[in-house]
Design a protein around this motif. Structure first.
Motif, PDB file in Angstrom:
ATOM      1  N   LEU A 144       0.838  -1.194   0.000  1.00 41.00           N
ATOM      2  CA  LEU A 144       0.000   0.000   0.000  1.00 41.00           C
ATOM      3  C   LEU A 144       0.877   1.250   0.000  1.00 41.00           C
ATOM      4  O   LEU A 144       2.034   1.221   0.402  1.00 41.00           O
ATOM      5  CB  LEU A 144      -0.897   0.025   1.242  1.00 41.00           C
ATOM      6  N   LYS A 145       0.285   2.338  -0.441  1.00 36.99           N
ATOM      7  CA  LYS A 145       0.919   3.655  -0.352  1.00 36.99           C
ATOM      8  C   LYS A 145       0.072   4.463   0.613  1.00 36.99           C
ATOM      9  O   LYS A 145      -0.973   4.989   0.250  1.00 36.99           O
ATOM     10  CB  LYS A 145       0.975   4.320  -1.727  1.00 36.99           C
ATOM     11  N   GLY A 146       0.514   4.499   1.859  1.00 39.65           N
ATOM     12  CA  GLY A 146      -0.336   5.085   2.888  1.00 39.65           C
ATOM     13  C   GLY A 146      -1.537   4.185   3.121  1.00 39.65           C
ATOM     14  O   GLY A 146      -1.399   2.990   3.374  1.00 39.65           O
ATOM     15  N   ARG A 147      -2.741   4.742   2.968  1.00 39.41           N
ATOM     16  CA  ARG A 147      -3.972   3.972   3.145  1.00 39.41           C
ATOM     17  C   ARG A 147      -4.533   3.452   1.822  1.00 39.41           C
ATOM     18  O   ARG A 147      -5.584   2.822   1.800  1.00 39.41           O
ATOM     19  CB  ARG A 147      -5.037   4.835   3.836  1.00 39.41           C
ATOM     20  N   HIS A 148      -3.839   3.738   0.744  1.00 35.09           N
ATOM     21  CA  HIS A 148      -4.374   3.415  -0.577  1.00 35.09           C
ATOM     22  C   HIS A 148      -3.465   2.434  -1.321  1.00 35.09           C
ATOM     23  O   HIS A 148      -2.311   2.211  -0.938  1.00 35.09           O
ATOM     24  CB  HIS A 148      -4.556   4.704  -1.388  1.00 35.09           C
ATOM     25  N   VAL A 149      -3.987   1.844  -2.391  1.00 36.97           N
ATOM     26  CA  VAL A 149      -3.193   0.892  -3.176  1.00 36.97           C
ATOM     27  C   VAL A 149      -1.991   1.610  -3.794  1.00 36.97           C
ATOM     28  O   VAL A 149      -2.102   2.746  -4.258  1.00 36.97           O
ATOM     29  CB  VAL A 149      -4.055   0.228  -4.281  1.00 36.97           C
ATOM     30  N   GLY A 150      -0.839   0.928  -3.769  1.00 42.27           N
ATOM     31  CA  GLY A 150       0.343   1.460  -4.430  1.00 42.27           C
ATOM     32  C   GLY A 150       0.255   1.249  -5.935  1.00 42.27           C
ATOM     33  O   GLY A 150      -0.677   0.590  -6.425  1.00 42.27           O
ATOM     34  N   LEU A 153       0.024  -2.493  -7.102  1.00 37.87           N
ATOM     35  CA  LEU A 153      -1.240  -3.101  -6.687  1.00 37.87           C
ATOM     36  C   LEU A 153      -2.417  -2.474  -7.434  1.00 37.87           C
ATOM     37  O   LEU A 153      -3.389  -3.162  -7.774  1.00 37.87           O
ATOM     38  CB  LEU A 153      -1.413  -2.946  -5.177  1.00 37.87           C
ATOM     39  N   ARG A 154      -2.337  -1.182  -7.702  1.00 43.67           N
ATOM     40  CA  ARG A 154      -3.416  -0.519  -8.446  1.00 43.67           C
ATOM     41  C   ARG A 154      -3.585  -1.152  -9.825  1.00 43.67           C
ATOM     42  O   ARG A 154      -4.712  -1.347 -10.297  1.00 43.67           O
ATOM     43  CB  ARG A 154      -3.108   0.970  -8.606  1.00 43.67           C
ATOM     44  N   ARG A 155      -2.474  -1.492 -10.469  1.00 43.80           N
ATOM     45  CA  ARG A 155      -2.567  -2.114 -11.798  1.00 43.80           C
ATOM     46  C   ARG A 155      -3.237  -3.483 -11.711  1.00 43.80           C
ATOM     47  O   ARG A 155      -3.981  -3.875 -12.606  1.00 43.80           O
ATOM     48  CB  ARG A 155      -1.177  -2.213 -12.422  1.00 43.80           C
ATOM     49  N   ARG A 156      -2.946  -4.237 -10.660  1.00 39.06           N
ATOM     50  CA  ARG A 156      -3.613  -5.529 -10.485  1.00 39.06           C
ATOM     51  C   ARG A 156      -5.124  -5.334 -10.324  1.00 39.06           C
ATOM     52  O   ARG A 156      -5.922  -6.031 -10.954  1.00 39.06           O
ATOM     53  CB  ARG A 156      -3.056  -6.248  -9.247  1.00 39.06           C
TER      54      ARG A 156
END
Length: 308
Positions: A144-150, A153-156
């Protein structure tokens, strides 16, 4: 754990090195063969482990979390390349010293050859179920990047959302990933939020598996949720071969599909995949370890004698 295909590639790489070393060094007896094997293994390590080390050193600048194994991948690859370069520079004037130096580093050369076998294993990975219609799409977690998807992971997640929108609305979506020590919440929770808010996937189509800490747990705990098979598991392309092996090992019907990741990140990630998946039998490990230690001791003694 990787199965017969990796074992076959490992044997093939070892046989190729042995055959080539014998052809080159046989005139000088067994010492010539061993010296040739050291040179062949060292040179083969540069475009495999060496390139991965340099690429990973660059990739670390953009990673969400840099761990000890990331530093090891970069350090070993760069150091192995430096040793080979020094040996090549020494070879015209001090060939015995150059060869002795390479014999000091057999653990690195063995790792480089194992990585070459793993690259062949990954390159020859084939779909488990071509043309399959999944009943569940499973997204494997990542940093994660902070509380959000990195970014990775966002691409997945977005790849999975595209597949879900293109398929049957009755297909379930499972996001799988627990909470890392340095993460403020579970990866599954962050993935589900991104699916709903950014990708338009209905919340009631998503199930969360938020306890897993490894790929094997991702799959096993998702099965424990009762996710209907067959599955289509979405992960990064470097991770697909290992995921397929685990699906087969756990007896789960389905397949894995890739999402894009940065080319500079892939080589080091593949080294990490090798480290995460290869678990040699104790006897094999003892033989390889004993051989590496013995040849290294001989190399150090030989080099020390030549320097002195």
């Amino acid at each position: 754990m990787l199965g017969r295909r990796f074992e076959v590639w490992g044997v093939a790489v070892a046989f190729a090195v042995a055959a080539l070393a014998t052809a080159i060094g046989v005139r000088d007896g067994w010492t010539g063969v061993v010296d040739a094997a050291a040179w062949i293994s060292a040179v083969a390590t540069v475009p495999t482990l060496g390139v991965a080390g340099f690429a990973h050193a660059i990739a670390m600048r953009r990673m969400q979390r840099v761990k000890v194994h990331d530093l090891a991948i970069a350090g070993v690859g760069i150091l192995a390349t430096a040793i080979v370069v020094v040996a090549i520079v020494l070879a015209p004037t001090r060939p015995d010293l150059a060869t002795g130096l390479l014999h000091c580093c057999w653990p690195a050369w063995i790792l480089g050859l194992a990585f070459a076998a793993y690259l062949l294993h990954a390159a020859t990975s084939r779909p488990l179920a071509p043309g399959m219609t999944p009943r569940t799409i499973v997204v494997l977690g990542g940093a994660l990047k902070g509380r959000h998807v990195g970014p990775l992971l966002r691409r997945r997640v977005e790849r999975a959302a595209t597949l879900w929108h293109a398929g049957d609305a009755n297909v379930r979506m499972v996001v799988s990933g627990g909470q890392g020590r340095d993460e403020p919440r579970s990866e599954a929770e962050a993935m589900a939020e991104h699916l709903v808010e950014a990708c338009g996937v209905p919340e009631d189509a998503i199930d969360l598996e938020d306890r897993s800490t490894s790929t094997e747990e991702n799959l096993a705990l998702t099965r424990a949720l009762g996710a209907p098979e067959p599955w289509l598991v979405v992960t990064s392309e470097y991770h697909v071969p290992r995921t397929r092996v685990l699906l087969q090992r756990l007896g789960i019907a389905g397949d894995a599909i890739d999402s894009w990741s940065s080319p500079v990140y892939r080589p080091g990630a593949l080294v990490r995949e090798l480290a995460a998946t290869v678990r040699p039998a104790r006897g094999t490990l003892l033989v390889l370890g004993g051989l590496a230690v013995a040849t290294t001791i001989v190399g150090v003694a030989r080099t020390a004698g030549l320097v002195g």
